[in-house]
Design a protein around this motif. Structure first.
Motif, PDB file in Angstrom:
ATOM      1  N   GLN A  51       0.826  -1.206   0.000  1.00  9.29           N
ATOM      2  CA  GLN A  51       0.000   0.000   0.000  1.00  9.29           C
ATOM      3  C   GLN A  51       0.862   1.260   0.000  1.00  9.29           C
ATOM      4  O   GLN A  51       0.567   2.211  -0.722  1.00  9.29           O
ATOM      5  N   ARG A  52       1.909   1.276   0.791  1.00 17.29           N
ATOM      6  CA  ARG A  52       2.777   2.458   0.842  1.00 17.29           C
ATOM      7  C   ARG A  52       3.494   2.683  -0.493  1.00 17.29           C
ATOM      8  O   ARG A  52       3.725   3.827  -0.885  1.00 17.29           O
ATOM      9  N   ALA A  53       3.812   1.598  -1.194  1.00 19.25           N
ATOM     10  CA  ALA A  53       4.502   1.718  -2.475  1.00 19.25           C
ATOM     11  C   ALA A  53       3.554   2.055  -3.623  1.00 19.25           C
ATOM     12  O   ALA A  53       3.879   2.871  -4.481  1.00 19.25           O
ATOM     13  N   GLU A  54       2.395   1.424  -3.654  1.00 17.20           N
ATOM     14  CA  GLU A  54       1.530   1.530  -4.822  1.00 17.20           C
ATOM     15  C   GLU A  54       0.256   2.337  -4.598  1.00 17.20           C
ATOM     16  O   GLU A  54      -0.403   2.719  -5.559  1.00 17.20           O
ATOM     17  N   ARG A  55      -0.091   2.581  -3.343  1.00 17.44           N
ATOM     18  CA  ARG A  55      -1.325   3.307  -3.048  1.00 17.44           C
ATOM     19  C   ARG A  55      -1.116   4.221  -1.838  1.00 17.44           C
ATOM     20  O   ARG A  55      -1.871   4.188  -0.878  1.00 17.44           O
ATOM     21  N   PRO A  56      -0.084   5.065  -1.863  1.00 21.83           N
ATOM     22  CA  PRO A  56       0.323   5.787  -0.658  1.00 21.83           C
ATOM     23  C   PRO A  56      -0.713   6.719  -0.049  1.00 21.83           C
ATOM     24  O   PRO A  56      -0.689   6.941   1.153  1.00 21.83           O
ATOM     25  N   SER A  57      -1.615   7.252  -0.828  1.00 23.72           N
ATOM     26  CA  SER A  57      -2.610   8.164  -0.252  1.00 23.72           C
ATOM     27  C   SER A  57      -4.003   7.558  -0.272  1.00 23.72           C
ATOM     28  O   SER A  57      -4.999   8.269  -0.196  1.00 23.72           O
ATOM     29  N   SER A  58      -4.065   6.232  -0.334  1.00 21.56           N
ATOM     30  CA  SER A  58      -5.356   5.574  -0.493  1.00 21.56           C
ATOM     31  C   SER A  58      -6.039   5.184   0.807  1.00 21.56           C
ATOM     32  O   SER A  58      -7.222   4.870   0.799  1.00 21.56           O
ATOM     33  N   THR A  59      -5.303   5.173   1.904  1.00 15.64           N
ATOM     34  CA  THR A  59      -5.903   4.652   3.132  1.00 15.64           C
ATOM     35  C   THR A  59      -5.225   5.238   4.359  1.00 15.64           C
ATOM     36  O   THR A  59      -4.110   5.749   4.291  1.00 15.64           O
ATOM     37  N   ASP A  60      -5.898   5.156   5.451  1.00 12.56           N
ATOM     38  CA  ASP A  60      -5.273   5.417   6.745  1.00 12.56           C
ATOM     39  C   ASP A  60      -5.378   4.163   7.609  1.00 12.56           C
ATOM     40  O   ASP A  60      -5.111   4.187   8.791  1.00 12.56           O
ATOM     41  N   ARG A  61      -5.786   3.061   6.954  1.00 14.35           N
ATOM     42  CA  ARG A  61      -5.902   1.767   7.649  1.00 14.35           C
ATOM     43  C   ARG A  61      -4.932   0.794   7.000  1.00 14.35           C
ATOM     44  O   ARG A  61      -5.312  -0.155   6.327  1.00 14.35           O
ATOM     45  N   TRP A  62      -3.654   1.073   7.193  1.00 12.56           N
ATOM     46  CA  TRP A  62      -2.584   0.291   6.595  1.00 12.56           C
ATOM     47  C   TRP A  62      -2.674  -1.171   7.017  1.00 12.56           C
ATOM     48  O   TRP A  62      -2.964  -1.481   8.161  1.00 12.56           O
ATOM     49  N   GLY A  63      -2.407  -2.046   6.064  1.00  9.93           N
ATOM     50  CA  GLY A  63      -2.349  -3.472   6.354  1.00  9.93           C
ATOM     51  C   GLY A  63      -3.664  -4.208   6.202  1.00  9.93           C
ATOM     52  O   GLY A  63      -3.713  -5.418   6.336  1.00  9.93           O
TER      53      GLY A  63
END
Length: 78
Positions: A51-63
């Motif tokens: 997520q951090r590599a490919e969707r960095p601003s997509s969520t605040d619920r990492w993992g």
């Protein structure tokens, strides 16, 4: 509601996610046996790297895997 692999019926979908993470280098130096169908901390960590590599601003619920994450994985199914 589990979705974490507690139920055997959930494990094939989680294995697919784990195998994708392996193929794309987000699971680290592991082999296919790592894809056990259980969504525990190593999978959470790999999903977070994805997520951090490919969707960095997509969520605040990492993992956590959501439909938009699955769509990105599906589009990049190499």
């Amino acid at each position: 509601d589990s979705h974490g692999g507690f139920y055997e019926s959930e494990r094939p979908a989680i294995r697919q996610i784990q195998r994708w993470l392996i193929r794309h280098g987000y699971a680290g130096a592991v082999d296919d046996s790592w894809a056990d169908g259980i969504f525990e901390q190593p999978t959470i960590d790999a999903v977070t790297r994805f997520q951090r590599a490919e969707r960095p601003s997509s969520t605040d619920r990492w993992g956590e895997i959501w439909a938009d994450d699955l769509a990105t994985m599906s589009a990049n199914n190499g």
